[in-house]
Write an enzyme that holds these catalytic residues in place. Structure first.
Site: not given
Ligand code: IFM
Length: 463
Positions: A308-309, A195, A52-53
């Site tokens: 995580k994010q 995640e 999705w990046d």
């Molecule tokens: O798509 C990302 C994910 O959101 C977090 N882990 C790494 C992936 C690839 O950059």
């Protein structure tokens, strides 16, 4: 494409050009059978797979500056739709369920199944993303819609775009699970953008984006049907729209969305707010990402209020017109202290939201941190090569171009180009004025600080 920054800190200009350079070299512009690898062109991290990046973090740059490249990247997703349909079918669903990780066009899902060893059991940890990180399907639909709103490229929509919007909506309709007690449709057992939380029910980002995706599918179905166009007839035949979309419509109003609680905080999922809280300070001040795994296994991290994010914060950024400032602030203040920014996708989103919320100092600090991920003094951060997505970055709100600049103290001016509906624009922002030049042959409408403007040639706005 150059973004010129007059900043007290010369590093800012360097960082932006570093990102522009990588965006340009790592993107396969020549052939829509290829996507962008999450680690760019320079190495084999993540096996060169696309996530999705691309759609949410990188594509906006191309949509606003090189729409033909954005188109090629979206065509790549169209070329992989067969694999997405297969994934849906294999899992008992309908429509297009995009792979979490994508490679060659007809590979379908390519996420590895096993990852690093668990520090408690010593056994390889299962990577659940390929099975249950499903928000990518809405993310791709969102990018298609964003490209269409910015470029008005009807041709692309007829060839590829409508089909993606409709078939992803159909997927979500079939993915819903009826909850008898609540008399609502839930989305259970997913991994959201955070995640560090696996097998959760009603992840806020996933549910809101899925509902957005269904709404969009219903909207374009009605629009195309009304026009009785040949595209409608073709897609109706291929996707069985006259049966699928009315079915989706029946479910749509009953899709559950987690709403803000008394403190205006949206629960990230059904259980996040009930999980234990621990002192995260050492992990927040870590020199290397992922330090929490020196003390806890992933299943233990699953039981802690730690992220995580950006997840709810990412939702506030994407669907920003759906949340007011009180809710945005409350969620930012709740989740940011619990977020370790262990993914490079996190800092840039937090920087944008901090700026929206009027905290320019924090926004600049986060921007600086984000720009040092691959260019800072810590050489280890790029061991597995650059973080492609942290080089993306501009906004369209519900179809309207909006420019609301808020320069941090140390930045004196920014100048950048944009393309809006095939009109080339130049935007120059300094501490008190915004100058916008339209080099195109059509006037364009836009919003600046909640005021509507139409620009034929040039406009100067004092703010
Ligand atoms: O798509 C990302 C994910 O959101 C977090 N882990 C790494 C992936 C690839 O950059």
């Amino acid at each position: 494409m150059d973004i010129k920054i007059d900043s007290d800190n010369a590093f800012d200009q360097l960082a932006i050009r570093f990102s522009l350079y990588h965006l340009m070299i790592m993107t396969p512009k020549h052939d829509s059978r290829y996507g962008i690898g999450a680690k760019g062109l320079l190495g084999e991290g993540y096996k060169g797979h696309s996530f999705w990046d691309t759609e949410l973090f990188i594509l906006p740059f191309f949509t606003y500056t090189f729409p033909e490249i954005a188109k090629s990247l979206l065509e790549y997703r169209y070329n992989t739709i067969k694999g997405a349909r297969k994934k849906a079918l294999d899992n008992g669903y309908k429509g297009a369920m995009y792979p979490w990780e994508s490679a060659w066009t007809d590979d379908g899902e390519v996420t590895p199944v096993w990852g690093a060893a668990d520090i408690i059991t010593g056994k390889a940890t299962k990577i659940w993303s390929g099975f249950i990180e499903q928000h990518i399907t809405s993310d791709i639909a969102f990018a298609v819609w964003q490209y269409y709103m910015v470029t008005k490229d009807e041709d692309f929509m007829e060839q590829c775009g409508y089909e993606i919007l409709l078939d992803t909506g159909i997927f979500w309709g079939s993915r819903l699970e009826w909850n008898e007690k609540q008399q609502l449709y839930h989305i259970n057992n997913v991994v959201g953008p955070d995640e560090y939380k696996e097998h959760v029910n009603n992840d806020a980002f996933t549910n809101y984006m899925a509902k957005w995706c269904m709404e969009n599918a219903i909207h374009y179905y009605s629009l195309l049907k009304e026009k009785e166009s040949s595209v409608f007839n073709k897609l109706n035949k291929k996707l069985n729209l006259d049966e699928e979309i009315p079915e989706l419509k029946k479910k749509f109003n009953k899709v559950y969305l987690p709403i803000p609680n008394e403190q205006s905080v949206i629960p990230q999922d059904d259980t996040y707010l009930q999980k234990k809280e621990i002192d995260l300070s050492s992990y927040k001040n870590q020199s290397h990402v992922g330090s929490i795994f020196k003390d806890y296994s992933l299943s233990q991290v699953n039981e802690i209020q730690v992220s995580k994010q950006a997840s709810v914060v990412m939702l506030m950024y994407l669907l920003e017109h759906k949340f007011d400032d009180t809710v945005k602030k409350a969620n930012y203040n709740y989740y940011e202290p619990k977020t370790l920014h262990d993914s490079s996708l996190s800092l840039s989103t937090h920087a944008v939201l901090a700026s929206d919320l009027g905290n320019q100092k924090l926004a600049y600090h986060l921007f600086e941190k984000a720009s040092k991920i691959d260019l800072g003094p810590d050489m280890n951060t790029s061991n597995h090569v650059i973080h492609a997505a942290s080089h993306g970055g501009v906004r369209m709100i519900d179809g309207t171009l909006r420019i609301n600049p808020k320069l941090p103290d140390n930045i004196n001016s920014i100048t950048y180009p944009l393309i809006w509906a095939s009109n080339k624009l130049k935007v120059q922002v300094d501490k008190n004025t915004i100058n916008i030049t339209n080099f195109g042959d059509k006037p364009i409408s836009l919003q600046v600080y909640n005021q509507e403007y139409s620009i034929e040639n040039k406009i100067k706005i004092n703010y």
